[in-house]
Scaffold this motif. Structure first.
Motif, PDB file in Angstrom:
ATOM      1  N   LYS A  28     -44.426 -11.171 -14.664  1.00 20.77           N
ATOM      2  CA  LYS A  28     -45.322 -10.411 -15.542  1.00 20.77           C
ATOM      3  C   LYS A  28     -44.600  -9.279 -16.257  1.00 20.77           C
ATOM      4  O   LYS A  28     -45.036  -8.814 -17.305  1.00 20.77           O
ATOM      5  CB  LYS A  28     -46.483  -9.823 -14.729  1.00 20.77           C
ATOM      6  N   TYR A  29     -43.506  -8.808 -15.664  1.00 23.39           N
ATOM      7  CA  TYR A  29     -42.805  -7.650 -16.243  1.00 23.39           C
ATOM      8  C   TYR A  29     -41.315  -7.987 -16.308  1.00 23.39           C
ATOM      9  O   TYR A  29     -40.686  -8.260 -15.292  1.00 23.39           O
ATOM     10  CB  TYR A  29     -43.051  -6.416 -15.367  1.00 23.39           C
ATOM     11  N   ILE A  30     -40.794  -8.012 -17.525  1.00 21.70           N
ATOM     12  CA  ILE A  30     -39.414  -8.473 -17.728  1.00 21.70           C
ATOM     13  C   ILE A  30     -38.478  -7.279 -17.909  1.00 21.70           C
ATOM     14  O   ILE A  30     -38.695  -6.442 -18.801  1.00 21.70           O
ATOM     15  CB  ILE A  30     -39.304  -9.389 -18.980  1.00 21.70           C
ATOM     16  N   VAL A  31     -37.453  -7.215 -17.083  1.00 22.68           N
ATOM     17  CA  VAL A  31     -36.483  -6.116 -17.158  1.00 22.68           C
ATOM     18  C   VAL A  31     -35.099  -6.685 -17.441  1.00 22.68           C
ATOM     19  O   VAL A  31     -34.625  -7.574 -16.731  1.00 22.68           O
ATOM     20  CB  VAL A  31     -36.435  -5.318 -15.832  1.00 22.68           C
ATOM     21  N   ALA A  32     -34.455  -6.190 -18.487  1.00 23.18           N
ATOM     22  CA  ALA A  32     -33.084  -6.610 -18.803  1.00 23.18           C
ATOM     23  C   ALA A  32     -32.117  -5.580 -18.224  1.00 23.18           C
ATOM     24  O   ALA A  32     -32.278  -4.380 -18.441  1.00 23.18           O
ATOM     25  CB  ALA A  32     -32.899  -6.722 -20.314  1.00 23.18           C
ATOM     26  N   ILE A  33     -31.133  -6.066 -17.480  1.00 25.15           N
ATOM     27  CA  ILE A  33     -30.208  -5.167 -16.798  1.00 25.15           C
ATOM     28  C   ILE A  33     -28.809  -5.309 -17.395  1.00 25.15           C
ATOM     29  O   ILE A  33     -28.214  -6.384 -17.311  1.00 25.15           O
ATOM     30  CB  ILE A  33     -30.151  -5.520 -15.283  1.00 25.15           C
ATOM     31  N   ASP A  34     -28.310  -4.238 -17.962  1.00 27.73           N
ATOM     32  CA  ASP A  34     -26.926  -4.224 -18.479  1.00 27.73           C
ATOM     33  C   ASP A  34     -26.751  -5.199 -19.648  1.00 27.73           C
ATOM     34  O   ASP A  34     -25.666  -5.725 -19.856  1.00 27.73           O
ATOM     35  CB  ASP A  34     -25.967  -4.576 -17.321  1.00 27.73           C
ATOM     36  N   ILE A  35     -27.823  -5.429 -20.413  1.00 30.91           N
ATOM     37  CA  ILE A  35     -27.734  -6.355 -21.552  1.00 30.91           C
ATOM     38  C   ILE A  35     -27.933  -5.575 -22.848  1.00 30.91           C
ATOM     39  O   ILE A  35     -29.024  -5.076 -23.126  1.00 30.91           O
ATOM     40  CB  ILE A  35     -28.782  -7.486 -21.465  1.00 30.91           C
ATOM     41  N   ALA A  36     -26.879  -5.493 -23.651  1.00 21.33           N
ATOM     42  CA  ALA A  36     -26.904  -4.665 -24.860  1.00 21.33           C
ATOM     43  C   ALA A  36     -27.732  -5.280 -25.980  1.00 21.33           C
ATOM     44  O   ALA A  36     -28.288  -4.573 -26.810  1.00 21.33           O
ATOM     45  CB  ALA A  36     -25.479  -4.415 -25.343  1.00 21.33           C
ATOM     46  N   ASP A  37     -27.832  -6.613 -25.970  1.00 21.64           N
ATOM     47  CA  ASP A  37     -28.490  -7.280 -27.091  1.00 21.64           C
ATOM     48  C   ASP A  37     -29.041  -8.628 -26.634  1.00 21.64           C
ATOM     49  O   ASP A  37     -28.494  -9.247 -25.719  1.00 21.64           O
ATOM     50  CB  ASP A  37     -27.459  -7.481 -28.216  1.00 21.64           C
ATOM     51  N   GLU A  38     -30.101  -9.066 -27.294  1.00 18.73           N
ATOM     52  CA  GLU A  38     -30.692 -10.366 -26.926  1.00 18.73           C
ATOM     53  C   GLU A  38     -29.707 -11.520 -27.131  1.00 18.73           C
ATOM     54  O   GLU A  38     -29.837 -12.564 -26.501  1.00 18.73           O
ATOM     55  CB  GLU A  38     -31.975 -10.601 -27.723  1.00 18.73           C
ATOM     56  N   GLY A  39     -28.737 -11.303 -28.009  1.00 15.96           N
ATOM     57  CA  GLY A  39     -27.715 -12.321 -28.223  1.00 15.96           C
ATOM     58  C   GLY A  39     -26.873 -12.576 -26.983  1.00 15.96           C
ATOM     59  O   GLY A  39     -26.155 -13.574 -26.913  1.00 15.96           O
ATOM     60  N   LEU A  40     -26.949 -11.656 -26.027  1.00 16.61           N
ATOM     61  CA  LEU A  40     -26.171 -11.816 -24.793  1.00 16.61           C
ATOM     62  C   LEU A  40     -27.001 -12.408 -23.656  1.00 16.61           C
ATOM     63  O   LEU A  40     -26.535 -12.519 -22.526  1.00 16.61           O
ATOM     64  CB  LEU A  40     -25.588 -10.462 -24.376  1.00 16.61           C
ATOM     65  N   PHE A  41     -28.242 -12.790 -23.977  1.00 16.61           N
ATOM     66  CA  PHE A  41     -29.065 -13.456 -22.962  1.00 16.61           C
ATOM     67  C   PHE A  41     -28.430 -14.805 -22.630  1.00 16.61           C
ATOM     68  O   PHE A  41     -27.962 -15.514 -23.525  1.00 16.61           O
ATOM     69  CB  PHE A  41     -30.478 -13.715 -23.504  1.00 16.61           C
TER      70      PHE A  41
END
Lengths: 321, 321
Positions: free
Chosen positions: A75-88
């Motif tokens: 339900k809650y999305i947390v990105a850790i140490d990711i500068a940009d969505e291109g690095l997903f």
């Protein structure tokens, strides 16, 4: 919107069913920080899991023991140490445009999430996560300390890079006091290499080329080298640091082949130039002053190298006038 | 007699005309700690100088700028980071039996001085000197911080060894806050490799051969490699450690050609076997459990390797039964 450490802690308290995203080609900081936070959230009675790019690399396998596998609808999305969505990583593609919170330390962070806690002066994302956990008043056990120490030490090259601050060392001191196994982690991260890793390093070193009176060094890691050596993709981390450690080299470039005519480039620059992000930006990439990255598609290796060297020369030149 | 940090500071306040002794084959800790203390004493208006074994090694030259050359008759002798009088350099021979104060962190300290401030739990002597300087309420400037950081980082292998404690990291944090150039120092101490050194390492890695299910690894450094790479003999140090750092390798052997058919052999063994000295003794050499050496004369390389591998297999075998 930028939020504070305290607000970040509040969001974690208010929400549940956390999915923690880590970046592609995961390193010790994204994995260590995410696993530390995941363990803390689970200890607080929340549902939480870490999403990685495929299997966690062997070197970091011990991190996965920090968390319990849980199945739930995120339900809650947390990105850790990711500068940009291109690095997903590909596994996180569906979360683009849907990230609730990003915790990161990259100056190049593109603020793609609803809220973000980005502190550029942190040498590792683990420093920020440590402060968030403190703000949560959660108990930091040895396992969490090991996860965070992994992030700290890998993102600072064992406390060696210029990004190290008083805060980095104080965080390390507190983690050591808690009982983290800094010796084992540093040995595992920096000393032990597989036979395959040694073989690929030998081949990569053989590819080293120097330009501009040895101020620019370029190293290649090709699919052929990876195949011949039998090395695991996850073991390639760290290779990118090599060219810059050579005396006199101001810009160290490592070109890693991902597919036929697809190359992931890592640039490391000396404190005398500090241009890694500037150089990578030319090719649509980013990073920070000392380390950056970019990707080349549909170009042969020789052309990629030629363009990078030319750009590095251009970046170096004005500083010499 | 053991004295406290505060008493040590008192002695320094009460006395004058200090000669600070450093140990033979000086390292970053003895030199860094002595130069830090010398600068502080000079800043307090005292006469002080550091006595080293000959010229200060090039790597540590920047430390000598921390102090002003002073000429005076020494009245108070302080030994810094010296566990025993047997470790005095020849230049300090006349001070045996005459040391007033010893500041040290070695558990093996033989208490040869009138008074001593020995703290075994300090990873580096620099940690103790830092506390003494604090007790003196003297101002720690960047230069002093650089000296102390040099001691800290060299005696801990860049914060990597098992001797690192919370105190080590906290001291480092404070020195970084003062503005010490941790990046430059670590780079100078641990990172910089010449282009030639990198080239010879590549060639040496290429020569790696494995035996006994990869439990034995043999690496060669030939005169031809040295010539081709243009490496300086002094830069070859450290290469011998490589084979043993490969995962699964219990016995790492490095064969370095000194002349035609003359080979200097370095053996490193894992904590699981601890047989380096045993193996080298077979060929008239010696060492300790983890690291040993021996020399082969009038034998071709292939035969040297064959004999070493056979001996290593014999040493390994009984342990597996």
């Amino acid at each position: 919107m930028q939020i504070t450490i305290e607000q970040t802690a509040e969001r974690l308290k208010e929400n549940n069913d956390f999915l923690l995203l880590t970046h592609m080609s995961p390193d010790g900081d994204t994995l260590g920080s995410a696993h530390a936070l995941c363990r803390i959230l689970q200890a607080l009675g929340k549902n939480a899991r870490v999403l990685t790019e495929g299997k966690i690399p062997k070197k970091f396998e011990y991190l996965s023991c920090a968390v319990t596998e849980q199945s739930f609808d995120e339900k809650y999305i947390v990105a850790i140490d990711i500068a940009d969505e291109g690095l997903f990583p590909a596994s996180a593609a569906q979360y683009k445009g849907r990230v609730d919170l990003c915790i990161d330390h990259h100056i190049s962070n593109t603020h793609y999430s609803s809220e973000y806690c980005v502190e550029n002066d942190a040498a590792a994302c683990a420093e920020i996560v440590f402060k968030v956990i403190k703000a949560l008043k959660a108990d930091i056990d040895r396992t969490v300390a090991n996860c965070l120490f992994t992030g700290l030490t890998t993102d600072t090259g064992c406390f060696r890079y210029s990004n190290v601050t008083k805060q980095t060392m104080n965080t390390a001191a507190q983690l050591i006091e808690i009982g983290c196994d800094s010796y084992m982690i540093n040995k595992r991260m920096f000393e032990m290499n597989s036979k395959q890793r040694v073989a690929v390093e030998q081949m990569a070193l053989e590819s080293l080329r120097y330009y501009d009176g040895d101020k620019i060094a370029v190293m290649c890691v090709t699919l052929d080298m990876i195949k011949k050596s039998g090395v695991d993709e996850g073991e390639l981390e760290g290779l990118a640091a090599i060219p810059r450690t050579i005396e006199g080299v101001a810009v160290g470039i490592t070109v890693r082949q991902k597919k036929e005519n697809v190359y992931k480039v890592s640039v490391r620059s000396d404190e005398s130039v500090c241009c890694a992000n500037k150089l990578c930006a030319i090719f649509g990439g980013g990073g920070h002053a000392a380390a950056g990255g970019c990707i080349f598609k549909d170009e042969p290796l020789e052309l990629v190298i030629e363009r990078l060297v030319k750009a590095a020369q251009d970046v170096l030149e004005p500083q010499e006038r």
